[in-house]
Design a protein around this motif. Structure first.
Motif, PDB file in Angstrom:
ATOM      1  N   SER A  85     -14.045  38.041  33.792  1.00  0.00           N
ATOM      2  CA  SER A  85     -13.603  38.117  32.430  1.00  0.00           C
ATOM      3  C   SER A  85     -14.605  39.190  31.883  1.00  0.00           C
ATOM      4  O   SER A  85     -14.125  40.286  31.247  1.00  0.00           O
ATOM      5  CB  SER A  85     -13.692  36.794  31.532  1.00  0.00           C
ATOM      6  N   LYS A  86     -15.733  39.291  32.364  1.00  0.00           N
ATOM      7  CA  LYS A  86     -16.929  40.039  31.781  1.00  0.00           C
ATOM      8  C   LYS A  86     -16.685  41.587  32.372  1.00  0.00           C
ATOM      9  O   LYS A  86     -16.646  42.604  31.602  1.00  0.00           O
ATOM     10  CB  LYS A  86     -18.424  39.770  32.226  1.00  0.00           C
ATOM     11  N   GLU A  87     -16.343  41.438  33.533  1.00  0.00           N
ATOM     12  CA  GLU A  87     -15.706  42.869  34.301  1.00  0.00           C
ATOM     13  C   GLU A  87     -14.539  43.510  33.471  1.00  0.00           C
ATOM     14  O   GLU A  87     -14.623  44.658  33.153  1.00  0.00           O
ATOM     15  CB  GLU A  87     -15.525  42.773  35.685  1.00  0.00           C
ATOM     16  N   LEU A  88     -13.620  42.718  33.143  1.00  0.00           N
ATOM     17  CA  LEU A  88     -12.401  43.100  32.424  1.00  0.00           C
ATOM     18  C   LEU A  88     -12.700  43.582  30.939  1.00  0.00           C
ATOM     19  O   LEU A  88     -12.121  44.542  30.630  1.00  0.00           O
ATOM     20  CB  LEU A  88     -11.319  42.048  32.582  1.00  0.00           C
ATOM     21  N   GLY A  89     -13.698  42.671  30.408  1.00  0.00           N
ATOM     22  CA  GLY A  89     -14.080  43.428  29.172  1.00  0.00           C
ATOM     23  C   GLY A  89     -14.771  44.768  29.154  1.00  0.00           C
ATOM     24  O   GLY A  89     -14.702  45.588  28.255  1.00  0.00           O
ATOM     25  N   ILE A  90     -15.488  45.091  30.226  1.00  0.00           N
ATOM     26  CA  ILE A  90     -16.322  46.368  30.345  1.00  0.00           C
ATOM     27  C   ILE A  90     -15.210  47.309  30.442  1.00  0.00           C
ATOM     28  O   ILE A  90     -15.323  48.371  29.876  1.00  0.00           O
ATOM     29  CB  ILE A  90     -17.258  46.202  31.609  1.00  0.00           C
ATOM     30  N   TYR A  91     -14.166  47.216  31.049  1.00  0.00           N
ATOM     31  CA  TYR A  91     -13.193  48.038  31.504  1.00  0.00           C
ATOM     32  C   TYR A  91     -12.573  48.509  30.157  1.00  0.00           C
ATOM     33  O   TYR A  91     -12.403  49.805  29.708  1.00  0.00           O
ATOM     34  CB  TYR A  91     -12.012  47.512  32.276  1.00  0.00           C
ATOM     35  N   GLN A  92     -12.208  47.467  29.349  1.00  0.00           N
ATOM     36  CA  GLN A  92     -11.749  47.508  28.044  1.00  0.00           C
ATOM     37  C   GLN A  92     -12.526  48.433  27.021  1.00  0.00           C
ATOM     38  O   GLN A  92     -12.223  49.124  26.114  1.00  0.00           O
ATOM     39  CB  GLN A  92     -11.237  46.202  27.484  1.00  0.00           C
ATOM     40  N   LEU A  96     -10.216  51.746  28.401  1.00  0.00           N
ATOM     41  CA  LEU A  96      -8.828  51.585  29.159  1.00  0.00           C
ATOM     42  C   LEU A  96      -7.999  50.267  28.530  1.00  0.00           C
ATOM     43  O   LEU A  96      -8.466  49.518  27.820  1.00  0.00           O
ATOM     44  CB  LEU A  96      -9.269  51.038  30.659  1.00  0.00           C
ATOM     45  N   SER A  97      -6.769  50.587  28.731  1.00  0.00           N
ATOM     46  CA  SER A  97      -5.900  49.941  27.770  1.00  0.00           C
ATOM     47  C   SER A  97      -5.618  48.495  28.574  1.00  0.00           C
ATOM     48  O   SER A  97      -5.925  48.218  29.793  1.00  0.00           O
ATOM     49  CB  SER A  97      -4.543  50.516  27.777  1.00  0.00           C
ATOM     50  N   LYS A  98      -5.169  47.402  27.957  1.00  0.00           N
ATOM     51  CA  LYS A  98      -4.972  46.412  28.203  1.00  0.00           C
ATOM     52  C   LYS A  98      -3.768  46.349  29.393  1.00  0.00           C
ATOM     53  O   LYS A  98      -3.878  45.664  30.335  1.00  0.00           O
ATOM     54  CB  LYS A  98      -4.510  45.149  27.171  1.00  0.00           C
ATOM     55  N   PHE A  99      -2.865  47.254  29.272  1.00  0.00           N
ATOM     56  CA  PHE A  99      -1.733  47.501  30.092  1.00  0.00           C
ATOM     57  C   PHE A  99      -2.231  47.923  31.515  1.00  0.00           C
ATOM     58  O   PHE A  99      -1.962  47.322  32.620  1.00  0.00           O
ATOM     59  CB  PHE A  99      -0.736  48.535  29.570  1.00  0.00           C
ATOM     60  N   TRP A 100      -3.161  48.669  31.356  1.00  0.00           N
ATOM     61  CA  TRP A 100      -4.094  49.384  32.554  1.00  0.00           C
ATOM     62  C   TRP A 100      -4.712  48.180  33.426  1.00  0.00           C
ATOM     63  O   TRP A 100      -4.605  48.096  34.446  1.00  0.00           O
ATOM     64  CB  TRP A 100      -4.733  50.491  32.309  1.00  0.00           C
ATOM     65  N   LEU A 105      -5.008  44.098  37.697  1.00  0.00           N
ATOM     66  CA  LEU A 105      -5.193  42.867  38.126  1.00  0.00           C
ATOM     67  C   LEU A 105      -3.937  42.323  39.039  1.00  0.00           C
ATOM     68  O   LEU A 105      -3.867  41.506  40.030  1.00  0.00           O
ATOM     69  CB  LEU A 105      -5.419  41.604  37.038  1.00  0.00           C
ATOM     70  N   ILE A 106      -2.953  42.716  38.709  1.00  0.00           N
ATOM     71  CA  ILE A 106      -1.539  42.185  39.228  1.00  0.00           C
ATOM     72  C   ILE A 106      -1.316  43.236  40.429  1.00  0.00           C
ATOM     73  O   ILE A 106      -1.110  42.314  41.401  1.00  0.00           O
ATOM     74  CB  ILE A 106      -0.252  42.712  38.216  1.00  0.00           C
ATOM     75  N   VAL A 173      -1.019  38.151  32.901  1.00  0.00           N
ATOM     76  CA  VAL A 173      -0.407  38.708  31.806  1.00  0.00           C
ATOM     77  C   VAL A 173      -0.775  38.067  30.567  1.00  0.00           C
ATOM     78  O   VAL A 173      -1.300  38.893  29.798  1.00  0.00           O
ATOM     79  CB  VAL A 173       0.955  39.000  31.985  1.00  0.00           C
ATOM     80  N   ILE A 174      -0.673  36.793  30.451  1.00  0.00           N
ATOM     81  CA  ILE A 174      -1.117  36.087  29.369  1.00  0.00           C
ATOM     82  C   ILE A 174      -2.665  35.981  29.100  1.00  0.00           C
ATOM     83  O   ILE A 174      -3.088  36.352  27.807  1.00  0.00           O
ATOM     84  CB  ILE A 174      -0.785  34.645  29.561  1.00  0.00           C
ATOM     85  N   LYS A 175      -3.394  36.013  29.884  1.00  0.00           N
ATOM     86  CA  LYS A 175      -4.869  36.191  30.011  1.00  0.00           C
ATOM     87  C   LYS A 175      -5.197  37.583  29.532  1.00  0.00           C
ATOM     88  O   LYS A 175      -6.021  37.592  28.424  1.00  0.00           O
ATOM     89  CB  LYS A 175      -5.474  35.871  31.421  1.00  0.00           C
TER      90      LYS A 175
END
Length: 636
Positions: A85-92, A96-100, A105-106, A173-175
């Motif tokens: 989650s922290k890594e994803l937060g740093i991306y955001q 970077l958009s949530k879509f990207w 992740l997908i 996607v939900i996450k």
């Protein structure tokens, strides 16, 4: 940086985190393929002769395997998403958009999933023959079968795990879509806390949890006496036991630790601060997962122990119901011809003739609370049966012993002594033995009297139309290796449409059925065990990462690795041992209820099942302690 390069870089960076998930995926796919391949293999289908029982067992086991694999995969994916989650937060945070981020992740998930699926199927193909050999060894079949490659099994495996990968994609996607930036950045440090409940209410609910489990246990002991309401009783036992287990984890354990901490006035010291304190704070939030692990442990131990008990006691139980290898009823000429065949083939045997009587008599229970019932009854003298090799006692004159190997299963409600009446003749049945003195296929309730009682009874009723005089020609074989040959010689004497089984045929049929059953339950038990152990391991990995900074502080204060590990080891004992002990307790009561299916003792098989399960289960505790050790050593 392109998406593809970032995906590759991300996988490399998180390789240490994903290797266990990837291995678990391979493990699940390979085991599912192996099971599906065995289920559809032509040689196995031929061996089982298309039995509905075997087909149903494989079908139900396949559904259970699919469900536990799905739950495990989704749960593991959720844990790893939380750890990233922290890594994803740093991306955001970097724009970077949530879509990207979701696409990243997908793509990662699909690559890992497809890779695990391909490798798992290949591993499954390579190991299928090994599991076929295990099955053949269990069934003691020397014939070598060539395991065929099943396109149907491959297609079934690909379909199931493609659906699972799709579900994990939806999970991603939900996450990503529902998580805020703050939740992502601090998710790794968030504990599964729950609302604080007043100590008095906690204490009350703690006792309710224990009371529910105790009530479930007590209710389970009454199932045998209420088989007509079996389903309702089973539902009540499951509901009260599972709810009680949840409350034990949610309230009872935490409340007991609260009382312990209060007795210490909050001064727990380093050792307890590293074990009791974190366990106490997390136990409420972990109640759901610990309850699932406990229930799965109880299911696994019960399935494996009961199936092993049936397999282990197949020979003894068959012998209890068929004391003679072969028995001819009023077929003197056939018995003599069979005897000649045995002599020609050089088969050693013992042959005895036992005289008996069959009639329809009336049962009058001693307590007179049950209605008088009519039963077909066979009466045999004890002395000739002793000469035929049976270990039985001789009743007193005018009395009889009842022999029935299925008395417990068939709910024998009689309280002895019982009066058996035939016209003007009365016998007092004084005792019951859980075994037969004649093969179970012979019609009638089996009673044994003394020779004197039998002679007098026969003299009084002889010549009447409503009584049948029996002559049973019994055969026992000295060399058990010749049983199969003797069984083949016996087959031509079996009349069409008449059920005249011999001991060897019945034993082989039971042995093979229970052999397949123990293979299936052991297979499922292995998957359940790996799943429960892995869930606990993944969860402890997450907690270890969350507590890393605490260990760093302790190391900086001068505490060495061994001092810290002492507390960690005790914590892991709490985490792993408590669900195991409660699961074993549940399993013991479940096995006790199911023990009516087994005539002989199930103590040894049950102990073997529990010990083997505990040994493998506790390996995950060792892996967890090793993981903690690495973290504690590397924090500074």
């Amino acid at each position: 940086m392109t998406t593809n390069r970032l995906v590759i870089r991300s996988i490399r960076k998180n390789l240490k985190m994903y290797y266990l998930y990837f291995f678990s995926m391979i493990f699940s796919v390979s085991l599912y393929y192996i099971f599906a391949n065995l289920q559809h293999d032509s040689s196995i289908v031929t061996l089982m002769s298309g039995s509905v029982q075997f087909s149903s067992a494989f079908h139900v086991a396949g559904i259970l395997l699919m469900v536990i694999t799905g739950v495990f995969t989704i749960y593991a994916n959720g844990i790893f998403l939380r750890r990233r989650s922290k890594e994803l937060g740093i991306y955001q945070l970097s724009g970077l958009s949530k879509f990207w981020i979701g696409r990243l992740l997908i793509v990662e998930n699909i690559l890992l999933g497809v890779g695990g699926l391909i490798v798992g199927v290949v591993v499954g193909i390579l190991l299928s023959r090994f599991f076929l050999i295990i099955l053949m060894r269990i069934l003691e079949i020397d014939k070598v079968f060539e395991l065929s490659f099943s396109i149907l099994a491959v297609g079934q495996t690909l379909l199931i795990f493609t659906v699972l990968i799709a579900i994990t994609v939806i999970q991603i996607v939900i996450k990503v879509s529902k998580s805020t930036l703050k939740e992502l950045l601090y998710a790794e440090n968030q504990k599964d806390e729950s609302k604080t409940i007043h100590p008095i209410i906690s204490g009350l609910l703690a006792f309710v949890g224990l009371a529910l489990v105790a009530f479930g246990y007590d209710l389970s002991t009454k199932i045998i006496d209420n088989l007509d309401a079996l389903f309702a009783y089973m539902l009540m036992v499951l509901a009260t036991t599972i709810l009680g287990t949840y409350l034990i984890f949610r309230m009872t354990i935490g409340w007991a630790l609260y009382l312990y901490r209060r007795s210490k006035k909050g001064n727990l010291g380093l050792f307890n601060s590293l074990s009791i304190a974190p366990f106490m704070h997390r136990i409420k939030g972990d109640a759901n997962s610990l309850t699932i692990i406990t229930v799965l442990s109880a299911m696994t131990i019960t399935m494996v122990s009961l199936s092993y008990s049936l397999y282990y006691s197949a020979e003894k139980d068959t012998r209890l119901s068929m004391p003679f290898d072969i028995a001819f009823e009023n077929m003197q000429s056939e018995a003599e011809s069979f005897l000649t065949d045995l002599d020609k083939e050089g088969i050693d045997f013992y042959n005895h003739q036992v005289e008996g009587m069959r009639f329809v008599g009336e049962f009058t229970p001693h307590n007179s609370q049950l209605e008088v019932v009519q039963r077909t009854i066979m009466v045999f003298p004890a002395e000739p049966l002793q000469e035929a090799g049976l270990e039985i006692d001789i009743p007193a004159y005018g009395e009889a012993f009842h022999y029935d190997s299925r008395a417990i299963i068939e709910e024998n409600e009689y309280s002895y002594p019982i009066q058996v009446e035939f016209e003007n003749k009365t016998l007092s049945v004084t005792d019951l033995e859980i075994k037969n003195i004649m093969n179970f296929n012979l019609l009638g309730m089996q009673l044994v009297v003394s020779q004197a009682t039998f002679d007098d009874f026969k003299q009084e009723v002889q010549g009447r139309d409503n009584i049948e005089i029996l002559q049973i020609d019994t055969f026992q074989f000295e060399d058990k290796d010749q049983l199969e040959e003797a069984s083949l010689l016996y087959m031509p004497y079996v009349e069409e449409g008449v059920y005249m089984p011999d001991y060897h045929s019945v034993y082989i049929e039971a042995f093979q059925f229970f052999g397949v059953l123990i293979f299936i339950t052991a297979f499922l038990g292995f998957v359940f065990l790996i799943s429960t152990g892995s869930i606990l391991y993944f969860k402890q990995m997450t907690e270890a990462e969350q507590e890393r900074r605490y260990y760093k502080t302790l190391r900086q204060l001068g505490f060495n690795v061994n001092d810290i590990l002492k507390g960690i080891v005790l914590k892991q004992l709490f985490v792993f041992i408590i669900p195991l002990l409660i699961g074993i307790s549940h399993a013991v009561f479940a096995i006790r209820v199911a023990s009516i299916l087994v005539i002989s003792s199930i103590l040894v098989p049950t102990l073997v099942g529990i010990v083997l399960y505990a040994m493998v289960y506790l390996l995950f505790a060792l892996f967890t302690v090793s993981y903690y050790r690495q973290i504690v050593k590397k924090v500074i």
